[in-house]
Design a protein around this motif. Structure first.
Motif, short mmCIF file in Angstrom:
data_model
loop_
_atom_site.label_atom_id
_atom_site.label_comp_id
_atom_site.label_asym_id
_atom_site.label_seq_id
_atom_site.Cartn_x
_atom_site.Cartn_y
_atom_site.Cartn_z
N THR A 13 0.85 -1.19 0.00
CA THR A 13 0.00 0.00 0.00
C THR A 13 0.88 1.24 0.00
O THR A 13 2.11 1.15 0.02
N ALA A 14 0.24 2.39 0.01
CA ALA A 14 1.00 3.64 0.03
C ALA A 14 1.73 3.84 1.34
O ALA A 14 2.70 4.61 1.40
N ASP A 15 1.29 3.14 2.38
CA ASP A 15 1.87 3.36 3.71
C ASP A 15 2.71 2.21 4.24
O ASP A 15 3.59 2.41 5.08
N ALA A 16 2.43 0.99 3.80
CA ALA A 16 3.12 -0.16 4.39
C ALA A 16 3.04 -1.37 3.46
O ALA A 16 2.43 -1.32 2.39
N ARG A 17 3.66 -2.47 3.91
CA ARG A 17 3.59 -3.75 3.22
C ARG A 17 3.05 -4.79 4.19
O ARG A 17 3.39 -4.78 5.38
N LEU A 52 -9.69 -9.70 3.60
CA LEU A 52 -8.50 -9.07 4.17
C LEU A 52 -8.06 -7.89 3.31
O LEU A 52 -7.74 -6.81 3.82
N LEU A 53 -8.07 -8.09 2.01
CA LEU A 53 -7.64 -7.04 1.08
C LEU A 53 -8.57 -5.83 1.17
O LEU A 53 -8.11 -4.68 1.19
N LEU A 54 -9.88 -6.08 1.24
CA LEU A 54 -10.85 -4.98 1.33
C LEU A 54 -10.67 -4.20 2.63
O LEU A 54 -10.82 -2.96 2.65
N HIS A 55 -10.30 -4.91 3.70
CA HIS A 55 -10.05 -4.24 4.97
C HIS A 55 -8.85 -3.30 4.86
O HIS A 55 -8.90 -2.15 5.31
N LEU A 56 -7.78 -3.77 4.22
CA LEU A 56 -6.60 -2.93 4.05
C LEU A 56 -6.89 -1.75 3.14
O LEU A 56 -6.36 -0.65 3.33
N GLN A 57 -7.75 -1.99 2.16
CA GLN A 57 -8.05 -0.94 1.18
C GLN A 57 -8.84 0.21 1.79
O GLN A 57 -8.81 1.33 1.28
N LYS A 58 -9.52 -0.06 2.89
CA LYS A 58 -10.27 1.00 3.57
C LYS A 58 -9.33 2.04 4.18
O LYS A 58 -9.68 3.21 4.30
N ASN A 59 -8.14 1.57 4.58
CA ASN A 59 -7.21 2.45 5.29
C ASN A 59 -6.17 3.09 4.38
O ASN A 59 -5.60 4.13 4.72
N SER A 60 -5.89 2.47 3.24
CA SER A 60 -4.85 3.01 2.37
C SER A 60 -5.02 2.46 0.96
O SER A 60 -5.57 1.36 0.77
N ASP A 61 -4.55 3.19 -0.03
CA ASP A 61 -4.65 2.75 -1.42
C ASP A 61 -3.73 1.56 -1.67
O ASP A 61 -2.57 1.55 -1.24
N ILE A 62 -4.24 0.55 -2.39
CA ILE A 62 -3.44 -0.61 -2.76
C ILE A 62 -2.62 -0.27 -4.00
O ILE A 62 -3.17 0.11 -5.04
N ILE A 63 -1.32 -0.39 -3.87
CA ILE A 63 -0.44 -0.11 -5.01
C ILE A 63 -0.28 -1.36 -5.87
O ILE A 63 -0.40 -1.32 -7.09
N ARG A 64 -0.02 -2.49 -5.21
CA ARG A 64 0.12 -3.75 -5.94
C ARG A 64 0.01 -4.91 -4.97
O ARG A 64 0.15 -4.73 -3.77
N VAL A 65 -0.26 -6.09 -5.53
CA VAL A 65 -0.25 -7.33 -4.75
C VAL A 65 0.75 -8.27 -5.42
O VAL A 65 0.62 -8.58 -6.61
N ILE A 66 1.76 -8.68 -4.67
CA ILE A 66 2.76 -9.62 -5.19
C ILE A 66 2.28 -11.02 -4.85
O ILE A 66 2.13 -11.37 -3.68
N SER A 67 2.01 -11.85 -5.85
CA SER A 67 1.47 -13.18 -5.62
C SER A 67 2.50 -14.06 -4.92
O SER A 67 3.71 -13.79 -4.97
N ASP A 68 2.02 -15.13 -4.29
CA ASP A 68 2.93 -16.02 -3.58
C ASP A 68 3.94 -16.65 -4.53
O ASP A 68 5.06 -16.97 -4.13
N GLU A 69 3.58 -16.84 -5.81
CA GLU A 69 4.50 -17.44 -6.77
C GLU A 69 5.65 -16.49 -7.12
O GLU A 69 6.72 -16.93 -7.55
N ASP A 70 5.42 -15.20 -6.95
CA ASP A 70 6.45 -14.22 -7.31
C ASP A 70 7.27 -13.74 -6.11
O ASP A 70 8.30 -13.11 -6.29
N VAL A 71 6.80 -14.04 -4.90
CA VAL A 71 7.50 -13.54 -3.71
C VAL A 71 8.90 -14.13 -3.61
O VAL A 71 9.88 -13.41 -3.43
N LEU A 72 9.04 -15.47 -3.74
CA LEU A 72 10.34 -16.11 -3.54
C LEU A 72 11.39 -15.64 -4.53
O LEU A 72 12.51 -15.32 -4.15
N PRO A 73 11.08 -15.55 -5.86
CA PRO A 73 12.10 -15.06 -6.79
C PRO A 73 12.55 -13.63 -6.51
O PRO A 73 13.62 -13.22 -6.96
#
Length: 220
Positions: A13-17, A52-73
Motif C-alpha cells: 500500500t502507500a503506507d506499508a507492506r 483481508l484485502l478490502l479491509h486494508l483498502q479501507k485504510n490506504s490505497d493498494i499499489i500492488r499485490v505480489i502473488s505467492d509465486e512471485d515472492v520467492l524469486p
C-alpha cells in the motif's frame, strides 16, 4: 482491479507492506505488517483473502499485490553480509550454512544429502531451477565466488597437462566423463571451454607444478 491474492502474497500500500498468512486449513487469514526490522501480527481474522484485502483498502490505497509465486524469486540471495545478489541466469550455485565461525556446505555422498566442511565436496547446482527448497539457515551462493583455485594435472608417460580452475574434483571428473563419451576425437584442450561454459574458471598452466591438487591419469 482484480488481484491474485492468497496466503503468501504481499500487499503493498502507500503506507506499508503486509504479508498474508493463513491457518493450515486455509479457513482463516491474518496479515503481518512488514516494517524496517520489525514485524507485527494483526489482531483481526478474515474468512477469505479478499476480505483481508478490502479491509486494508479501507485504510490506504493498494499499489500492488505480489502473488505467492512471485515472492520467492524477488528475495535477494547473497552472502552472509548481503553484499552479493544471485543472478538466476548465472550458475553454478551451492548451498551453505554457517556453523559457529565456519561454513558447511550441502553435499551428496552415497546418494544421501548431508553437510561437509570441505568445499571441494559441496554439491553444485548448474542451473537455478535445480535448487531444492531451502531449509532453515541455508543460503544460496554463486559457487565460483567461493571455490578456491587449484591445479589439476593430467599425467602420463612423458606427458603432463596442467589446468588451473576453481571447478571441484567431482565436477572436473564429470566433465571429463562427458567429453570422453560424446567426442571420440577429444583432446585435453577441449576441457577448458567446457569448464568455462559451466561457469568455472579454466586456464592451461605452462609452468612446472610439482604438487598439483588433483592428478588424473593420461587417456582418461
Amino acid at each position: 482491479m482484480n488481484y491474485n491474492i492468497t496466503a503468501g502474497s504481499i500487499v503493498v500500500t502507500a503506507d506499508a507492506r503486509y504479508l498474508v498468512i493463513s491457518a493450515l486449513e486455509q479457513t482463516e487469514y491474518k496479515y503481518i505488517t512488514i516494517g524496517e526490522g520489525e514485524w507485527s501480527l494483526c489482531e483481526s481474522t478474515f474468512s477469505t483473502p479478499l476480505d483481508l484485502l478490502l479491509h486494508l483498502q479501507k485504510n490506504s490505497d493498494i499499489i500492488r499485490v505480489i502473488s505467492d509465486e512471485d515472492v520467492l524469486p524477488l528475495i535477494p540471495w547473497g552472502d552472509e553480509e548481503g553484499k552479493d545478489q544471485i543472478n538466476p541466469d548465472q550458475g553454478p550455485f551451492l548451498i551453505r550454512v554457517k556453523d559457529k565461525e565456519h561454513f558447511i556446505y550441502l553435499s551428496e555422498c552415497s546418494g544421501e544429502e548431508g553437510y561437509t566442511d570441505d568445499i571441494d565436496q559441496a554439491k553444485l547446482f548448474i542451473h537455478y531451477s535445480e535448487l531444492p527448497p531451502l531449509q532453515r539457515d541455508e543460503e544460496v551462493c554463486f559457487a565460483p565466488d567461493h571455490l578456491p583455485q587449484r591445479i589439476v594435472s593430467i599425467q602420463g608417460y612423458s606427458y603432463i597437462y596442467n589446468i588451473e580452475t576453481n571447478a571441484t574434483s567431482i565436477v572436473f571428473d564429470k566433465i571429463l566423463s562427458k567429453i570422453s563419451q560424446t567426442d571420440t576425437t577429444y583432446s585435453d584442450d577441449d576441457i577448458l571451454p567446457e569448464l568455462i561454459a559451466h561457469g568455472f574458471t579454466a586456464a592451461k598452466v605452462e609452468k612446472h607444478c610439482p604438487n598439483p591438487d588433483q592428478v588424473i591419469p593420461f587417456k582418461w
